[in-house]
Design an enzyme around this catalytic site. Structure first.
Site, PDB file in Angstrom:
ATOM      1  N   LYS A 169       0.785  -1.212   0.223  1.00 57.39           N
ATOM      2  CA  LYS A 169      -0.107  -0.056   0.047  1.00 57.39           C
ATOM      3  C   LYS A 169       0.878   1.320  -0.096  1.00 57.39           C
ATOM      4  CE  LYS A 169       0.727   1.538   4.397  1.00 57.39           C
ATOM      5  NZ  LYS A 169       1.352   2.718   4.785  1.00 57.39           N
TER       6      LYS A 169
ATOM      7  N   ASP B 268      -3.170  -1.751   9.767  1.00 61.13           N
ATOM      8  CA  ASP B 268      -3.255  -1.893   8.325  1.00 61.13           C
ATOM      9  C   ASP B 268      -3.893  -3.093   7.734  1.00 61.13           C
ATOM     10  OD1 ASP B 268      -2.093   0.649   8.071  1.00 61.13           O
ATOM     11  OD2 ASP B 268      -0.161   0.032   7.605  1.00 61.13           O
TER      12      ASP B 268
END
Length: 311
Positions: free
Chosen positions: A16, A143
């Site tokens: 990401k 996350d």
């Protein structure tokens, strides 16, 4: 009845980049309040889960030697968590093939944990819903829920509360991997120290950036990228300034430290531009290596046939 040994389940999970990362004040639970916009990128890890006599973790790929293979690894914790939930022993071999830089601010550990949840859900035929997996993911790390979902999303709280964002088109990135990693807690502490001294300014909301995502225009998005942790990462590793300057000089539309760093992410106008920027950066001597990636891409997904059951 013929008992068929389940085949390994292989799952790919994305890295990401934080297009926007606004860091609020320290909360009572020791975490900072975050308002972030994630985008999942094609640079990925692959995780294989297979039945075994006992729980084990193996890692291969770049920097594999620095990845823990004991209970401190999130994949180990994910296996124990799902095993406890389903009333079984966590007797699986988890094999991680690293494509995401270690300690690079790109959620590689979270990607592996998300992949393990998806893989074991299939291997053990638990039939857990995505919402149930989300609950486990949030317990593992901030996350991990995004690594499950992928795409583009706004994250609030610790980053674990997600709202999908419409993102038109594909965006092209060059990732400059640093020679030495940065510890996420250390970067947050450095930001707290800098703020106690009166610096630096804080990001506002991501509304303009979210509008730019709907246009699909990289040039519109580029000036809106922002990361409150960047000043702390640069304070801890001043050499990253050279990397950021070199990427923009090579033709990137913008450069940003990814998450807590030290990976630098450069947004490019198109795929060909990303190839050119990566070539120039690779020859500039300002980073360990470079990777080209694109996004958004899906979250953790099984890439081989699901495990066979007993017949």
């Amino acid at each position: 009845m013929l008992s068929v040994v389940p085949r390994p389940v292989v799952v790919r999970a994305p890295s990401k980049v934080n297009l926007h990362l606004a860091v609020g004040d320290l909360r009572d639970d020791g975490y900072h309040e975050l308002n972030t916009v994630f985008q999942a990128l094609s640079l990925s890890d692959t995780v294989s889960v297979a039945p075994a006599e006992t729980l084990s973790v193996t890692v291969r790929g770049e920097d594999a030697r620095v990845v823990p293979t004991d209970s401190s690894n999130l994949v180990w914790q994910a296996a124990e968590m799902l095993a406890a939930e389903s009333g079984r022993r966590p007797d699986v071999e988890i094999a991680i093939d690293k494509g995401i830089p270690v300690a690079g601010g790109m959620a590689g550990g979270s990607a592996d944990a998300a992949a393990t949840l998806v893989g074991l859900n299939a291997l053990w035929q638990l039939d857990l819903s995505r919402e149930e997996l989300d609950g486990f993911a949030a317990k593992l790390g901030s996350d991990v829920p995004f690594s499950l979902h992928g795409g583009t999303a706004v994250g609030t709280g610790r980053g674990e509360r997600l709202l999908p964002v419409l993102s038109r088109s594909t965006f092209h990135w060059v990732l400059a991997l640093a020679k030495v990693g940065l510890s996420t807690p250390t970067v947050f502490r450095e930001l707290d120290r800098l703020r106690a001294d009166g610096n630096p300014p804080r990001l506002g909301g991501p509304e303009d950036l979210m509008h730019a995502l709907t246009t699909g225009d990289a040039a519109t998005l580029a000036p809106l990228l922002g990361n409150d942790l960047q000043s702390a990462a640069l304070s801890l590793n001043p050499g990253l300034r050279r990397t950021l300057r070199a990427g923009v000089a090579a033709g990137a539309l913008a450069g940003i430290v990814s998450g807590s760093g030290p990976t630098c992410a450069f947004l490019c106008a198109e795929a060909d531009a990303a190839v050119r920027v990566s070539a120039e950066l690779a020859g500039a001597g300002v980073c360990r290596t470079v990777r080209v990636a694109s996004g958004p891409v899906p979250g953790a997904r099984i890439i081989n046939d699901a495990a066979e059951g007993s017949h």
